[in-house]
Design a protein around this motif. Structure first.
Motif, PDB file in Angstrom:
ATOM      1  N   ILE A   1      98.652  25.546  52.997  1.00 41.31           N
ATOM      2  CA  ILE A   1      97.293  25.915  53.407  1.00 41.31           C
ATOM      3  C   ILE A   1      97.261  26.387  54.857  1.00 41.31           C
ATOM      4  O   ILE A   1      96.498  27.295  55.206  1.00 41.31           O
ATOM      5  CB  ILE A   1      96.328  24.732  53.181  1.00 41.31           C
ATOM      6  N   GLN A   2      98.086  25.799  55.718  1.00 41.33           N
ATOM      7  CA  GLN A   2      98.040  26.199  57.117  1.00 41.33           C
ATOM      8  C   GLN A   2      98.534  27.639  57.313  1.00 41.33           C
ATOM      9  O   GLN A   2      98.308  28.234  58.378  1.00 41.33           O
ATOM     10  CB  GLN A   2      98.855  25.241  57.986  1.00 41.33           C
ATOM     11  N   ASP A   3      99.164  28.209  56.290  1.00 46.70           N
ATOM     12  CA  ASP A   3      99.590  29.611  56.360  1.00 46.70           C
ATOM     13  C   ASP A   3      98.557  30.574  55.770  1.00 46.70           C
ATOM     14  O   ASP A   3      98.735  31.790  55.844  1.00 46.70           O
ATOM     15  CB  ASP A   3     100.921  29.797  55.624  1.00 46.70           C
ATOM     16  N   PHE A   4      97.472  30.018  55.187  1.00 43.17           N
ATOM     17  CA  PHE A   4      96.428  30.882  54.638  1.00 43.17           C
ATOM     18  C   PHE A   4      95.698  31.576  55.789  1.00 43.17           C
ATOM     19  O   PHE A   4      95.625  31.050  56.905  1.00 43.17           O
ATOM     20  CB  PHE A   4      95.439  30.076  53.805  1.00 43.17           C
ATOM     21  N   SER A   5      95.127  32.718  55.500  1.00 42.01           N
ATOM     22  CA  SER A   5      94.499  33.518  56.565  1.00 42.01           C
ATOM     23  C   SER A   5      93.374  32.773  57.280  1.00 42.01           C
ATOM     24  O   SER A   5      93.229  32.887  58.500  1.00 42.01           O
ATOM     25  CB  SER A   5      93.962  34.831  55.973  1.00 42.01           C
ATOM     26  N   PHE A   6      92.565  31.991  56.539  1.00 43.68           N
ATOM     27  CA  PHE A   6      91.432  31.320  57.195  1.00 43.68           C
ATOM     28  C   PHE A   6      91.887  30.200  58.129  1.00 43.68           C
ATOM     29  O   PHE A   6      91.096  29.708  58.945  1.00 43.68           O
ATOM     30  CB  PHE A   6      90.437  30.774  56.163  1.00 43.68           C
ATOM     31  N   ALA A   7      93.149  29.756  58.016  1.00 44.03           N
ATOM     32  CA  ALA A   7      93.641  28.677  58.871  1.00 44.03           C
ATOM     33  C   ALA A   7      94.381  29.203  60.101  1.00 44.03           C
ATOM     34  O   ALA A   7      94.884  28.413  60.901  1.00 44.03           O
ATOM     35  CB  ALA A   7      94.554  27.752  58.072  1.00 44.03           C
ATOM     36  N   GLN A   8      94.440  30.528  60.251  1.00 39.59           N
ATOM     37  CA  GLN A   8      95.190  31.103  61.363  1.00 39.59           C
ATOM     38  C   GLN A   8      94.435  31.026  62.685  1.00 39.59           C
ATOM     39  O   GLN A   8      95.032  30.832  63.744  1.00 39.59           O
ATOM     40  CB  GLN A   8      95.542  32.567  61.060  1.00 39.59           C
ATOM     41  N   SER A   9      93.110  31.184  62.623  1.00 38.47           N
ATOM     42  CA  SER A   9      92.327  31.251  63.867  1.00 38.47           C
ATOM     43  C   SER A   9      91.959  29.892  64.423  1.00 38.47           C
ATOM     44  O   SER A   9      91.689  29.768  65.621  1.00 38.47           O
ATOM     45  CB  SER A   9      91.045  32.057  63.629  1.00 38.47           C
ATOM     46  N   ASN A  10      91.913  28.858  63.583  1.00 34.81           N
ATOM     47  CA  ASN A  10      91.580  27.515  64.063  1.00 34.81           C
ATOM     48  C   ASN A  10      92.279  26.476  63.185  1.00 34.81           C
ATOM     49  O   ASN A  10      92.486  26.712  61.988  1.00 34.81           O
ATOM     50  CB  ASN A  10      90.066  27.278  64.052  1.00 34.81           C
ATOM     51  N   PRO A  11      92.642  25.337  63.760  1.00 37.74           N
ATOM     52  CA  PRO A  11      93.314  24.300  62.967  1.00 37.74           C
ATOM     53  C   PRO A  11      92.366  23.726  61.912  1.00 37.74           C
ATOM     54  O   PRO A  11      91.159  23.602  62.143  1.00 37.74           O
ATOM     55  CB  PRO A  11      93.685  23.244  64.013  1.00 37.74           C
ATOM     56  N   ILE A  12      92.908  23.415  60.762  1.00 40.99           N
ATOM     57  CA  ILE A  12      92.100  22.812  59.693  1.00 40.99           C
ATOM     58  C   ILE A  12      92.668  21.435  59.350  1.00 40.99           C
ATOM     59  O   ILE A  12      93.802  21.098  59.711  1.00 40.99           O
ATOM     60  CB  ILE A  12      92.069  23.714  58.429  1.00 40.99           C
ATOM     61  N   TYR A  13      91.862  20.652  58.663  1.00 39.81           N
ATOM     62  CA  TYR A  13      92.331  19.351  58.193  1.00 39.81           C
ATOM     63  C   TYR A  13      92.064  19.237  56.700  1.00 39.81           C
ATOM     64  O   TYR A  13      91.238  19.965  56.142  1.00 39.81           O
ATOM     65  CB  TYR A  13      91.646  18.211  58.949  1.00 39.81           C
ATOM     66  N   ILE A  14      92.789  18.343  56.054  1.00 35.34           N
ATOM     67  CA  ILE A  14      92.540  18.016  54.647  1.00 35.34           C
ATOM     68  C   ILE A  14      92.075  16.575  54.582  1.00 35.34           C
ATOM     69  O   ILE A  14      92.700  15.688  55.175  1.00 35.34           O
ATOM     70  CB  ILE A  14      93.799  18.177  53.780  1.00 35.34           C
ATOM     71  N   SER A  15      90.965  16.343  53.899  1.00 30.43           N
ATOM     72  CA  SER A  15      90.475  14.979  53.731  1.00 30.43           C
ATOM     73  C   SER A  15      90.665  14.541  52.283  1.00 30.43           C
ATOM     74  O   SER A  15      90.673  15.364  51.371  1.00 30.43           O
ATOM     75  CB  SER A  15      88.994  14.878  54.126  1.00 30.43           C
ATOM     76  N   LEU A  16      90.841  13.259  52.099  1.00 33.55           N
ATOM     77  CA  LEU A  16      90.886  12.697  50.755  1.00 33.55           C
ATOM     78  C   LEU A  16      90.304  11.303  50.784  1.00 33.55           C
ATOM     79  O   LEU A  16      90.279  10.630  51.826  1.00 33.55           O
ATOM     80  CB  LEU A  16      92.299  12.687  50.191  1.00 33.55           C
ATOM     81  N   ASN A  17      89.822  10.875  49.622  1.00 31.01           N
ATOM     82  CA  ASN A  17      89.125   9.600  49.515  1.00 31.01           C
ATOM     83  C   ASN A  17      90.093   8.420  49.479  1.00 31.01           C
ATOM     84  O   ASN A  17      91.181   8.504  48.903  1.00 31.01           O
ATOM     85  CB  ASN A  17      88.266   9.564  48.248  1.00 31.01           C
TER      86      ASN A  17
END
Length: 536
Positions: free
Chosen positions: A359-375
């Motif tokens: 996911i960190q290589d997807f285009s939407f993750a290039q401009s800002n860091p993302i996180y994954i949450s889980l329950n």
């Protein structure tokens, strides 16, 4: 001591007539419990004896606390009024509503939730609620399951020819069988209708033990006893549910194997013997995990100020070989029944760590860091072994700090907060973000925000559903948005489904606020997430 405590609270003591029990038995305080015909929660056998899930629950509590139960037959719509007027001591399976909180008292802990379905005599396609337009439906007067579905269908634009209000579920069933209405509601486990007559299944929320205002000390005793059950290795209330609500589809499939398989007797014995049956299903779930049938789907989390994806929530799904990808509604009960939820959660966590690299290589993750949450459940946060496993797996992954967010999903009271602090502290020091999920329902209160070291606060979907209808709810959202901003935390409003809900969010402080919901996207497999674009 418990027996003495119950005597002090002023319960009405009744002499048990026509009994040959001992004097010790007759000295036990008697608690009046209202019940109604409501299969499988309350039901009468051919001899007129009460049975069912709620019967077994109250009998279990009565045995442990030292009181006797005197049942009083009531209609559903009379139940709450009888309780308010102190004509009853308890009702089992009561929904919590705002209009009741000043007149009734509730157990601190939920005893579960009821599954209800809309039934029709015509075998329509499941989920085809539009077919109810112009129909005549029977609902139970002054009953929360009926109110919930009526409001839901109204919001969906369903217009009935008429609504027939009856006093009991038995009356509702009778009206459908006689052809007087086109649809009714009944529990999904009733024996009258087949599953293919279900048009729509739902739950209107958690249910509790409700008490009259005179029984404060009794309710405190009951609440404490329910909490004691939760700390047992096997919660006896869960076992009661398992006795009445078996995994019928799995058992049916395996009985076919029993009748025709080469090893019929040994498999038959495994399914009938509780220990072997438990082992059989646990092993089957593990095989499904190995085969990759439990998998994450991802739902984007959006920053409304920038329109950027800031994170995704990993939601558990099950890939069935015939039915396709199923939501937890169809398999969560089995995981809980056979105590496999923790193993599946840890397996899901391992998959999420692997997916993060993609996911960190997807285009939407290039401009800002993302996180994954889980329950994760509150009990798992309190479990040192689970916390240690999570920390080791995260460390081995070499992911950046705060790449993974754990959303604590189970309700916990003020008395439980201190038990949470140590686990949360270790997780955060090891690089996890922590979110409090479903804030604003049940036991949630501002003390949680003061004591727990969290990063994100997720509001329960109730707020979204009511924010345009209630000025109080709207003000509460505004207050929490300001509070989280002041604390330099983030608030997530989830459950956004419509344009007008998204527009209403603009009334609140955007600076520390994210949104999530079907308005932007349903949960997606990772293959579809790669090409996801945020709509305006």
């Amino acid at each position: 001591m418990k027996r003495i405590g119950l005597l002090v609270i002023g319960l009405t003591l009744l002499l048990l007539g026509n009994q040959s029990s001992s004097c010790a038995q007759s000295d036990r305080p008697v608690v009046t419990v209202g019940y109604y015909d409501y299969e499988p929660y309350f039901q009468l056998d051919s001899k007129g004896n009460v049975s069912g899930i709620y019967h077994d629950i109250i009998q279990l509590i009565a045995k442990d606390l030292g009181f006797s139960v005197d049942y009083q037959m009531i209609s559903v719509n009379d139940a709450v009024e009888r309780l308010k007027n102190n004509e009853l001591d308890l009702i089992i399976g009561l929904h919590f509503t705002k209009d009741r909180q000043n007149n009734l008292i509730y157990s601190d802990t939920s005893i579960g939730s009821e599954e209800v379905a809309i039934y029709t005599t015509a075998k329509l396609g499941y989920g085809d609620i539009e077919s109810l337009n112009g129909a005549k439906i029977a609902l139970i007067r002054n009953e929360e399951n009926s109110k919930w579905i009526e409001n839901f269908l109204t919001r969906k634009g369903i217009e009935f020819d008429s609504v027939v209000y009856v006093n009991t579920y038995s009356e509702a069933i009778q009206t459908l069988l006689l052809g007087q209405v086109d649809a009714i509601i009944a529990t999904v486990y009733n024996h009258i209708f087949s599953p293919d007559q279900q048009l729509y299944r739902y739950s209107s929320g958690s249910v509790y033990i409700g008490g009259s205002s005179k029984n404060v000390e009794l309710m405190n005793e009951i609440s404490n006893q329910l909490k004691e059950y939760e700390y047992l290795k096997v919660n006896p209330i869960n076992e009661i549910y398992n006795d009445y609500l078996p995994d019928s589809s799995s058992i049916k499939n395996n009985l076919t194997i029993i009748l025709f398989g080469t090893f019929s007797w040994s498999l038959f014995y495994c399914l009938l013997h509780p220990t072997l049956k438990r082992k059989y299903f646990r092993n089957r779930i593990r095989r499904q995990m190995i085969n990759g049938q439990y998998l994450p789907y991802y739902q984007p989390i959006i920053n409304p100020m920038t329109g950027a994806i800031v994170g995704v929530e990993a939601l558990l799904r099950f890939r069935h070989h015939k039915k396709g990808v199923l939501s937890p509604y169809f398999f969560m009960h089995q995981l809980e029944t056979y105590d496999m939820l923790q193993e599946v959660t840890l397996s899901l966590f391992s998959q999420v760590l692997k997916d993060y690299r993609k996911i960190q290589d997807f285009s939407f993750a290039q401009s800002n860091p993302i996180y994954i949450s889980l329950n994760i459940s509150s009990k798992e946060v309190e479990d040192e072994k689970v916390v240690e496993t999570l920390i080791k797996q995260l460390k081995a992954s070499n992911l950046p700090r705060e790449s993974i967010c754990l959303e604590i999903i189970e309700r916990f009271g003020i008395s439980d907060i201190n038990k949470m602090k140590a686990g949360i502290s270790r997780l955060k020091k090891s690089g996890f973000k922590v979110a409090i999920d479903d804030f604003g329902v049940d036991y949630s209160n501002l003390k949680v925000l003061e004591v727990l070291d969290f990063d994100l606060l997720k509001l329960d979907k109730y707020f979204v559903d009511e924010m345009q209808n209630s000025s109080i709810v709207s003000q509460m959202i505004d207050f929490l948005a300001q509070l989280t901003a002041n604390l330099e935390k983030v608030m997530i409003i989830e459950g956004i489904e419509r344009q007008e809900q998204k527009e209403a969010i603009k009334n609140y402080d955007y600076s520390h606020l994210y949104i999530q919901g079907y308005y932007y996207s349903k949960p997606l497999p990772i293959e579809e997430l790669e090409n996801f674009i945020v709509k305006e």
